[in-house]
Write a protein that holds these residues in place. Structure first.
Motif, mmCIF file in Angstrom:
data_model
loop_
_atom_site.group_PDB
_atom_site.id
_atom_site.type_symbol
_atom_site.label_atom_id
_atom_site.label_comp_id
_atom_site.label_asym_id
_atom_site.label_seq_id
_atom_site.Cartn_x
_atom_site.Cartn_y
_atom_site.Cartn_z
ATOM 1 N N UNK A 29 93.952 30.997 72.977
ATOM 2 C CA UNK A 29 94.191 32.097 72.044
ATOM 3 C C UNK A 29 94.420 33.397 72.799
ATOM 4 N N UNK A 30 93.601 33.667 73.787
ATOM 5 C CA UNK A 30 93.735 34.900 74.576
ATOM 6 C C UNK A 30 95.089 34.963 75.260
ATOM 7 N N UNK A 31 95.494 33.847 75.854
ATOM 8 C CA UNK A 31 96.774 33.784 76.559
ATOM 9 C C UNK A 31 97.940 33.997 75.609
ATOM 10 N N UNK A 32 97.878 33.361 74.457
ATOM 11 C CA UNK A 32 98.957 33.486 73.467
ATOM 12 C C UNK A 32 99.090 34.930 72.974
ATOM 13 N N UNK A 33 97.973 35.566 72.691
ATOM 14 C CA UNK A 33 98.018 36.947 72.200
ATOM 15 C C UNK A 33 98.577 37.895 73.264
ATOM 16 N N UNK A 34 98.218 37.653 74.534
ATOM 17 C CA UNK A 34 98.756 38.489 75.612
ATOM 18 C C UNK A 34 100.266 38.303 75.738
ATOM 19 N N UNK A 36 102.312 37.435 73.504
ATOM 20 C CA UNK A 36 102.976 37.979 72.315
ATOM 21 C C UNK A 36 102.803 39.492 72.188
ATOM 22 N N UNK A 37 102.022 40.076 73.103
ATOM 23 C CA UNK A 37 101.776 41.507 73.034
ATOM 24 C C UNK A 37 100.873 41.915 71.881
ATOM 25 N N UNK A 38 100.066 40.981 71.395
ATOM 26 C CA UNK A 38 99.148 41.269 70.283
ATOM 27 C C UNK A 38 97.788 41.660 70.874
ATOM 28 N N UNK A 39 97.721 42.897 71.350
ATOM 29 C CA UNK A 39 96.546 43.337 72.105
ATOM 30 C C UNK A 39 95.322 43.569 71.217
ATOM 31 N N UNK A 40 95.536 43.975 69.977
ATOM 32 C CA UNK A 40 94.416 44.161 69.049
ATOM 33 C C UNK A 40 93.739 42.819 68.771
ATOM 34 N N UNK A 65 90.740 44.308 81.571
ATOM 35 C CA UNK A 65 91.441 45.177 82.527
ATOM 36 C C UNK A 65 92.890 44.731 82.692
ATOM 37 N N UNK A 66 93.104 43.429 82.820
ATOM 38 C CA UNK A 66 94.470 42.911 82.964
ATOM 39 C C UNK A 66 95.319 43.219 81.734
ATOM 40 N N UNK A 67 94.687 43.173 80.557
ATOM 41 C CA UNK A 67 95.417 43.506 79.324
ATOM 42 C C UNK A 67 95.834 44.968 79.323
ATOM 43 N N UNK A 68 94.979 45.835 79.822
ATOM 44 C CA UNK A 68 95.325 47.259 79.896
ATOM 45 C C UNK A 68 96.466 47.501 80.879
ATOM 46 N N UNK A 69 96.469 46.720 81.963
ATOM 47 C CA UNK A 69 97.581 46.820 82.915
ATOM 48 C C UNK A 69 98.886 46.396 82.249
ATOM 49 N N UNK A 70 98.820 45.336 81.453
ATOM 50 C CA UNK A 70 100.021 44.872 80.758
ATOM 51 C C UNK A 70 100.527 45.921 79.768
ATOM 52 N N UNK A 71 99.611 46.701 79.203
ATOM 53 C CA UNK A 71 99.987 47.763 78.268
ATOM 54 C C UNK A 71 100.395 49.046 78.996
ATOM 55 N N UNK A 72 100.144 49.064 80.316
ATOM 56 C CA UNK A 72 100.449 50.249 81.125
ATOM 57 C C UNK A 72 99.742 51.495 80.583
ATOM 58 N N UNK A 73 98.496 51.304 80.164
ATOM 59 C CA UNK A 73 97.694 52.382 79.597
ATOM 60 C C UNK A 73 96.775 52.937 80.690
ATOM 61 N N UNK A 74 97.223 53.987 81.362
ATOM 62 C CA UNK A 74 96.509 54.523 82.523
ATOM 63 C C UNK A 74 95.098 54.993 82.179
ATOM 64 N N UNK A 75 94.946 55.612 81.011
ATOM 65 C CA UNK A 75 93.641 56.128 80.612
ATOM 66 C C UNK A 75 92.630 54.988 80.446
#
Length: 220
Positions: A29-34, A36-40, A65-75
């Motif tokens: 599930x985690x892999x699929x959501x990543x 698909x870009x379904x971060x929520x 942390x890896x999900x935040x990198x994929x979103x390129x969310x520096x904060x």
């Protein structure tokens, strides 16, 4: 008596298998959501009961942390790095793994003081000396603006360019581009515009779509 033993064995087997099966379901599930870009939805599963039950705190927070990198969310990346070091118990290998990710992030953000702290952690805990030496090289050029590594990086670049999949393998192509970028940057420190431009133009071509692209364009 035999039936009781059989029932106990079955119960124990189910007890052992269930966490393994559930862990695979959660990971899928985690892999699929990543993907698909379904971060929520990803974070909802990450913070849910079964993921908390199946994965240790470090594993969950490193995935975050890896999900935040994929979103390129520096904060969020910056805060998550801080939280990992301050709130999560880690062994030496895990500390090195986080520090490595953080080092390259801070270099890209031009936060050289923080990058140096991450480098020091890797120097202390990372067993991959070749990679740590490359990190030291990058910090010397980017963080300390030294120009004494041109020959060394060219010696690493030339064999890489001759590999059969040097330009078809995305990771190798970007690595070539990064080396070219570091060479071009050092020539710019030496005010050698001709050589700097030559290497930076090649680097721009090989680093397209990466975080280095904007930095190279700014130099050109």
């Amino acid at each position: 008596m035999n039936w009781i033993l059989i029932i106990v064995c079955i119960a124990v087997g189910i007890g052992l298998l269930l966490p393994m099966i559930q862990k695979r379901i959660v990971y899928k599930k985690l892999t699929e959501y990543l993907e698909q870009g379904k971060y929520k939805e990803f974070e909802q599963v990450l913070d849910g009961f079964w993921c908390t039950f199946s994965y240790r705190p470090f594993n969950r927070e490193f995935m975050r942390l890896n999900a935040y990198f994929m979103q390129n969310d520096a904060k969020k990346i910056n805060q998550q790095i801080h939280d990992l070091f301050e709130k999560i118990k880690m062994n030496d290998e895990q500390r090195s793994l986080v520090a490595k990710r953080a080092f390259y992030f801070y270099l890209e953000q031009e936060k050289y003081e923080q990058a140096k702290k991450m480098l020091d952690i890797c120097l202390q805990h990372d067993s991959n000396q070749v990679e740590v030496e490359t990190m030291q090289l990058m910090y010397s050029i980017l963080g300390e603006r030294k120009s004494e590594h041109i020959r060394d990086i060219k010696a690493r670049l030339e064999p890489l360019k001759k590999e059969t999949d040097a330009y078809t393998n995305p990771a190798k192509r970007v690595r070539i581009g990064v080396f070219e970028y570091l060479i071009g940057l050092q020539y710019s420190y030496l005010h050698n515009k001709k050589e700097s431009k030559k290497y930076l133009e090649n680097a721009l071509q090989h680093c397209k779509g990466t975080t280095y692209e904007v930095q190279i364009q700014a130099l050109l």
